[in-house]
Write an enzyme that holds these catalytic residues in place. Sequence first.
Site, short mmCIF file in Angstrom:
data_model
loop_
_atom_site.label_atom_id
_atom_site.label_comp_id
_atom_site.label_asym_id
_atom_site.label_seq_id
_atom_site.Cartn_x
_atom_site.Cartn_y
_atom_site.Cartn_z
CB CYS A 1 -0.90 -0.03 1.31
SG CYS A 1 -1.93 1.36 1.46
CB CYS B 1 -3.43 3.86 -5.27
SG CYS B 1 -4.60 3.11 -4.13
N1 DGL Z 1 -4.09 0.53 -1.72
C1 DGL Z 1 -3.73 1.79 -0.86
C2 DGL Z 1 -2.53 2.56 -1.76
O1 DGL Z 1 -1.81 1.69 -2.47
C3 DGL Z 1 -4.80 2.68 -0.71
C4 DGL Z 1 -6.20 2.65 -0.68
C5 DGL Z 1 -7.01 3.41 0.42
O2 DGL Z 1 -7.13 4.59 0.45
O3 DGL Z 1 -7.15 2.79 1.48
O4 DGL Z 1 -2.22 3.56 -1.63
#
Ligand code: DGL
Length: 275
Positions: A87, A201
């Site tokens: 993430c 993201c």
């Molecule tokens: N998957 C997360 C990232 O790579 C973010 C998604 C969220 O807002 O929770 O930033």
Amino acid sequence: MSTAARPSTDASPDPAAPVLLFDSGVGGLSILAELRAVLPQAPVIYAADTAGLPYGEKTEAQIAARVAGLLGRMTERLRPRLVCIACNTASTIALGMVREVLAVPVVGTVPAIKPAAMASRSGHIGLLGTEATIRQAYVDRLEQEFARDRHLHRHAAPELAAAAEAKLRGESVEDEIFRRVAAGLRARPGGEAIDTVVLACTHFSLLQGELSRAFGAGVAFVDGAGGIARRIAHLTQGQRFERGGADRAIFTRLPESAGLRASLHHYGLDHLSAF
Ligand code: DGL
């Protein structure tokens, strides 16, 4: 793009010890797909903090406390050989702190600005991320280091995280969302020259086909998933893996959606439990 991690302090962990992939939701599955390609034999636990989703709308303090606390408890209980924060939002805010508190190697996921800067011909690079990611000093530093002679156009697209969650629940997602995101980035001064877009993201990588159609021909997408998978393979080189069957997923709030369970199955995650 992955960032440096301390080498393992334990050269021969239990062969059944998993790699723990952590995200706020389904985004980290884009990294799991790449990991399966390079380390098909590695046991994996996929952890999603669905009770905290979306991270992109939280403050730095909220994200840091949540991620460090959860990963501390998960590591204690599940004994992974390596933790990957799959993430960008969590990594750009809490990677240093998590490395301080965990005794296993930690691989982060940060925006792939370096490969994008190398690939762009026009010098105009789009960066799609969450609200929280695009304001991070970590991103400023990557821009300074790798794209100082480029134009980096940052754009927050929180609706894409929700769209990825919906897609993996098997729901249909309106094309209008992707057109709006593309138009938002193109509307910035110089934005019409963008030829490379960083998917900063992990959720957004699950939507590359939809985004590609919305941006049209001539725009390439870059993310860090392949590099992160290779980094994990490098850090676990020489270790034995024993994968006794399907892997499991742990969610801080269990999904009710049968569609999501089918998507998890598609990624080899058949056991779902609450954490
Ligand atoms: N998957 C997360 C990232 O790579 C973010 C998604 C969220 O807002 O929770 O930033």
